[in-house]
Design a protein around this motif. Structure first.
Motif, short mmCIF file in Angstrom:
data_model
loop_
_atom_site.label_atom_id
_atom_site.label_comp_id
_atom_site.label_asym_id
_atom_site.label_seq_id
_atom_site.Cartn_x
_atom_site.Cartn_y
_atom_site.Cartn_z
N LYS A 36 0.84 -1.19 0.00
CA LYS A 36 0.00 0.00 0.00
C LYS A 36 0.88 1.24 0.00
CE LYS A 36 -0.32 -0.04 5.02
NZ LYS A 36 -1.17 -0.25 6.21
N GLU A 37 0.30 2.30 -0.51
CA GLU A 37 0.95 3.61 -0.47
C GLU A 37 -0.07 4.66 -0.08
OE1 GLU A 37 4.31 3.10 -4.04
OE2 GLU A 37 2.88 4.75 -4.08
N LYS A 38 0.35 5.64 0.66
CA LYS A 38 -0.54 6.74 1.03
C LYS A 38 -0.79 7.62 -0.18
CE LYS A 38 0.90 6.95 5.86
NZ LYS A 38 1.52 7.79 6.92
N GLY A 39 -2.01 8.11 -0.24
CA GLY A 39 -2.35 9.08 -1.25
C GLY A 39 -2.27 10.49 -0.69
N ASP A 40 -3.16 11.35 -1.16
CA ASP A 40 -3.12 12.76 -0.74
C ASP A 40 -3.71 12.99 0.64
OD1 ASP A 40 -3.94 13.54 -4.13
OD2 ASP A 40 -1.97 13.60 -3.16
N ILE A 41 -4.69 12.17 1.02
CA ILE A 41 -5.42 12.44 2.26
C ILE A 41 -5.58 11.16 3.09
CG2 ILE A 41 -6.66 14.52 1.49
CD1 ILE A 41 -9.06 12.62 0.88
N PRO A 42 -4.49 10.54 3.56
CA PRO A 42 -4.61 9.27 4.28
C PRO A 42 -5.00 9.39 5.75
CG PRO A 42 -2.33 9.93 4.12
CD PRO A 42 -3.12 10.97 3.37
N GLU A 43 -4.94 10.60 6.30
CA GLU A 43 -5.16 10.77 7.74
C GLU A 43 -6.56 10.31 8.13
OE1 GLU A 43 -2.08 13.19 6.09
OE2 GLU A 43 -4.24 13.28 5.69
N GLY A 44 -6.62 9.48 9.13
CA GLY A 44 -7.90 8.98 9.63
C GLY A 44 -8.38 7.71 8.94
N TYR A 45 -7.58 7.23 7.99
CA TYR A 45 -7.95 6.03 7.23
C TYR A 45 -6.81 5.01 7.27
CZ TYR A 45 -11.19 9.38 5.03
OH TYR A 45 -12.14 10.34 4.80
N SER A 46 -7.17 3.75 7.11
CA SER A 46 -6.19 2.70 6.86
C SER A 46 -6.78 1.76 5.82
CB SER A 46 -5.82 1.95 8.14
OG SER A 46 -6.96 1.32 8.68
N VAL A 47 -5.95 0.88 5.27
CA VAL A 47 -6.42 -0.05 4.24
C VAL A 47 -5.86 -1.43 4.50
CG1 VAL A 47 -6.80 1.65 2.40
CG2 VAL A 47 -4.52 0.62 2.71
N SER A 48 -6.48 -2.38 3.82
CA SER A 48 -6.03 -3.77 3.92
C SER A 48 -6.22 -4.44 2.57
CB SER A 48 -6.83 -4.51 4.99
OG SER A 48 -6.54 -5.89 4.96
#
Lengths: 113, 114
Positions: free
Chosen positions: A55-67
């Protein structure tokens, strides 16, 4: 035809709840994306995955996570939902390469109260 | 850094008249450019794409766009608007191999009057 499906079309959650948004694609695409769409702002990338467990962070990752545990499935997690995360969330997938377009799911409209 | 500017947030045309949706881009390298359409409560659907082949690109539903490097533009046109064309349109630029840095314009809402 490529199909990208999202688990919910509409979702209402309370502030502080943990929220899971699921996305599944059926075309063996390497890349998967989560965007947030707000009026007048277009689409903004939250997270991107180019392979399983990557995974890579985009422009607005704050407050989110991914799986991404399987190639076809990409989940977006709001650890503690807040009212400013009320938005339309769009999932997309694509083959890897500059010339390949992204295929989008129908979107999940999330309301946090 | 790459970016996209859609010059009109809202365009209104009469049915049967031409459509012009304007898009300017900035990119450090040779980009790929896309136009997507979004009907109400639906996901985005690809209309057409430019990937450094022919500069005039034809898409679905009678739409086409011309890549003009000297003007850094990629305007979307259609000779004759149909009621079903009413939607939001997004211009998108991409210049990375992984497609992980696609930049979306803010969108242009097209209204078609009978």
């Amino acid at each position: 035809d490529v199909k990208v499906t999202q688990s919910s079309r509409y979702l209402v959650k309370r502030t502080g709840e943990k929220v899971f948004l699921e996305c599944v694609q059926d075309m063996d695409h390497e890349n998967m994306f989560w965007y947030r769409q707000d009026p007048g702002l277009g689409l903004r990338l939250i997270y991107f995955s180019y392979d399983v467990k990557m995974k890579e962070k985009g422009d607005i990752p704050e407050g989110y996570s991914v799986s991404r545990e399987k190639k076809e499935r990409f989940s977006l997690i709001l650890e503690s939902a807040s009212t400013n995360q009320t938005s339309m969330y769009l999932c997309a997938s694509s083959l890897r390469g500059l010339t390949y377009e992204q295929y989008f799911g129908p979107g999940t409209r999330l309301t946090v109260t | 850094a790459q970016s996209v500017t859609q010059l009109d947030s809202h365009v209104s045309v009469s049915e049967g008249t031409p459509v012009l949706l304007r898009c300017n881009y900035s990119s450090s390298y040779s980009p790929s450019l896309f136009w997507y359409v979004q009907h109400p409560n639906k996901g985005l659907q690809l209309l057409l794409k430019y990937t450094s082949a022919a500069t005039l690109v034809k898409g679905i539903n009678g739409f086409e766009a011309e890549f003009k490097k000297s003007e850094t533009s990629f305007h979307l046109t259609k000779p004759s608007a149909h009621m079903s064309d009413a939607a939001e349109y997004f211009c998108v630029v991409s210049q990375t191999y992984n497609n992980n840095d696609m930049r979306f314009g803010a969108g242009t809402r097209l209204t078609v009057k009978p």
